[in-house]
Motif scaffolding. Structure first.
Motif, mmCIF file in Angstrom:
data_model
loop_
_atom_site.group_PDB
_atom_site.id
_atom_site.type_symbol
_atom_site.label_atom_id
_atom_site.label_comp_id
_atom_site.label_asym_id
_atom_site.label_seq_id
_atom_site.Cartn_x
_atom_site.Cartn_y
_atom_site.Cartn_z
ATOM 1 N N GLN A 62 -7.129 7.587 -12.026
ATOM 2 C CA GLN A 62 -8.474 8.131 -11.880
ATOM 3 C C GLN A 62 -8.413 9.343 -10.961
ATOM 4 N N SER A 63 -9.435 10.110 -10.981
ATOM 5 C CA SER A 63 -9.492 11.311 -10.159
ATOM 6 C C SER A 63 -9.496 10.916 -8.683
ATOM 7 N N PRO A 64 -8.646 11.543 -7.875
ATOM 8 C CA PRO A 64 -8.685 11.252 -6.438
ATOM 9 C C PRO A 64 -10.066 11.516 -5.825
ATOM 10 N N ALA A 65 -10.805 12.455 -6.396
ATOM 11 C CA ALA A 65 -12.143 12.761 -5.885
ATOM 12 C C ALA A 65 -13.120 11.609 -6.107
ATOM 13 N N SER A 66 -12.808 10.705 -7.034
ATOM 14 C CA SER A 66 -13.707 9.581 -7.301
ATOM 15 C C SER A 66 -13.530 8.435 -6.300
ATOM 16 N N VAL A 67 -12.522 8.543 -5.450
ATOM 17 C CA VAL A 67 -12.263 7.492 -4.457
ATOM 18 C C VAL A 67 -13.085 7.799 -3.205
ATOM 19 N N PRO A 68 -13.931 6.856 -2.768
ATOM 20 C CA PRO A 68 -14.753 7.101 -1.574
ATOM 21 C C PRO A 68 -13.896 7.369 -0.332
ATOM 22 N N ARG A 69 -14.458 8.156 0.584
ATOM 23 C CA ARG A 69 -13.706 8.528 1.794
ATOM 24 C C ARG A 69 -13.259 7.318 2.594
ATOM 25 N N HIS A 70 -14.137 6.321 2.731
ATOM 26 C CA HIS A 70 -13.741 5.144 3.515
ATOM 27 C C HIS A 70 -12.590 4.405 2.828
ATOM 28 N N ALA A 71 -12.563 4.424 1.513
ATOM 29 C CA ALA A 71 -11.456 3.799 0.789
ATOM 30 C C ALA A 71 -10.157 4.557 1.066
ATOM 31 N N TRP A 72 -10.239 5.903 1.053
ATOM 32 C CA TRP A 72 -9.060 6.713 1.377
ATOM 33 C C TRP A 72 -8.530 6.358 2.766
ATOM 34 N N LEU A 73 -9.450 6.293 3.729
ATOM 35 C CA LEU A 73 -9.055 5.995 5.105
ATOM 36 C C LEU A 73 -8.310 4.658 5.178
ATOM 37 N N PHE A 74 -8.907 3.625 4.616
ATOM 38 C CA PHE A 74 -8.302 2.300 4.720
ATOM 39 C C PHE A 74 -7.042 2.168 3.871
ATOM 40 N N LEU A 75 -6.979 2.869 2.741
ATOM 41 C CA LEU A 75 -5.758 2.827 1.933
ATOM 42 C C LEU A 75 -4.621 3.582 2.609
ATOM 43 N N VAL A 76 -4.934 4.687 3.270
ATOM 44 C CA VAL A 76 -3.902 5.415 4.024
ATOM 45 C C VAL A 76 -3.416 4.554 5.184
ATOM 46 N N LEU A 77 -4.334 3.949 5.915
ATOM 47 C CA LEU A 77 -3.936 3.062 7.010
ATOM 48 C C LEU A 77 -3.106 1.887 6.498
ATOM 49 N N SER A 78 -3.506 1.326 5.360
ATOM 50 C CA SER A 78 -2.746 0.236 4.750
ATOM 51 C C SER A 78 -1.348 0.699 4.360
ATOM 52 N N GLY A 79 -1.263 1.903 3.806
ATOM 53 C CA GLY A 79 0.051 2.450 3.441
ATOM 54 C C GLY A 79 0.942 2.654 4.650
ATOM 55 N N LEU A 80 0.367 3.154 5.743
ATOM 56 C CA LEU A 80 1.147 3.325 6.973
ATOM 57 C C LEU A 80 1.610 1.979 7.520
ATOM 58 N N ALA A 81 0.722 0.995 7.495
ATOM 59 C CA ALA A 81 1.091 -0.342 7.963
ATOM 60 C C ALA A 81 2.168 -0.951 7.072
ATOM 61 N N THR A 82 2.050 -0.737 5.760
ATOM 62 C CA THR A 82 3.067 -1.236 4.830
ATOM 63 C C THR A 82 4.418 -0.584 5.115
ATOM 64 N N GLY A 83 4.409 0.730 5.296
ATOM 65 C CA GLY A 83 5.660 1.434 5.594
ATOM 66 C C GLY A 83 6.298 0.920 6.873
ATOM 67 N N ALA A 84 5.490 0.749 7.921
ATOM 68 C CA ALA A 84 6.020 0.230 9.182
ATOM 69 C C ALA A 84 6.565 -1.186 8.987
ATOM 70 N N SER A 85 5.838 -1.991 8.238
ATOM 71 C CA SER A 85 6.287 -3.358 7.962
ATOM 72 C C SER A 85 7.625 -3.356 7.231
ATOM 73 N N TRP A 86 7.746 -2.522 6.213
ATOM 74 C CA TRP A 86 8.986 -2.469 5.444
ATOM 75 C C TRP A 86 10.151 -1.986 6.295
ATOM 76 N N LEU A 87 9.913 -0.984 7.140
ATOM 77 C CA LEU A 87 10.984 -0.498 8.010
ATOM 78 C C LEU A 87 11.473 -1.600 8.947
ATOM 79 N N CYS A 88 10.531 -2.310 9.536
ATOM 80 C CA CYS A 88 10.897 -3.415 10.430
ATOM 81 C C CYS A 88 11.588 -4.541 9.664
#
Length: 147
Positions: A62-88
């Motif tokens: 889907q178009s990235p523009a169709s994703v609400p800003r709060h969803a972007w924020l929490f998905l980016v934070l989730s991605g960062l947490a996932t990356g940190a989790s995987w590294l550890c």
């Protein structure tokens, strides 16, 4: 009409657990002779290609523009947490046994239950709290060896 199996969370959660178990074994074997951070990078590329192919086949892009800003924020934070989790996780796998690392990493189940109650307003039954307590006890038994 969708199959009841496809719309029930439990079979999906059990499949997730099976794949997570495979992940632990494969990760331990894969990280034996390479830097754990590089192993995480390879794993991430594989996942990105796999999910992109799935979205392409299923028409889920889907178009990235169709994703609400709060969803972007929490998905980016989730991605960062996932990356940190995987590294550890990969670092722990490079240093410890899969049969110890993977169960201890699952203390995340306890943390999710606590965060769900504290931050998301979820409620757990006495039975669910007992399960959380048993998971905690199991992790303690695995993680801490007698001196």
């Amino acid at each position: 009409m969708a199959s009841p199996w496809l719309s029930n969370w439990l079979p999906w959660a059990l499949l997730s657990a099976c794949f997570a178990a495979l992940t632990a074994g494969f990760a331990k074997l894969g990280v034996e002779k390479i830097d754990p951070n590089y192993a995480t990078f390879i794993r991430t590329l594989v996942i990105a290609v796999f999910i992109a192919a799935l979205l392409l086949v299923s028409g889920g892009f889907q178009s990235p523009a169709s994703v609400p800003r709060h969803a972007w924020l929490f998905l980016v934070l989730s991605g960062l947490a996932t990356g940190a989790s995987w590294l550890c996780y990969f670092r722990a796998m490079s240093l410890g046994q899969a049969a110890e690392v993977a169960p201890v990493e699952k203390i995340s189940v306890v943390l999710v239950a606590l965060f769900g109650v504290w931050f998301l307003g979820e409620q757990l039954s006495l039975r669910a709290w007992l399960g959380v307590g048993l998971i905690t006890a199991g992790v303690v038994l695995i993680a801490f060896r007698p001196a």
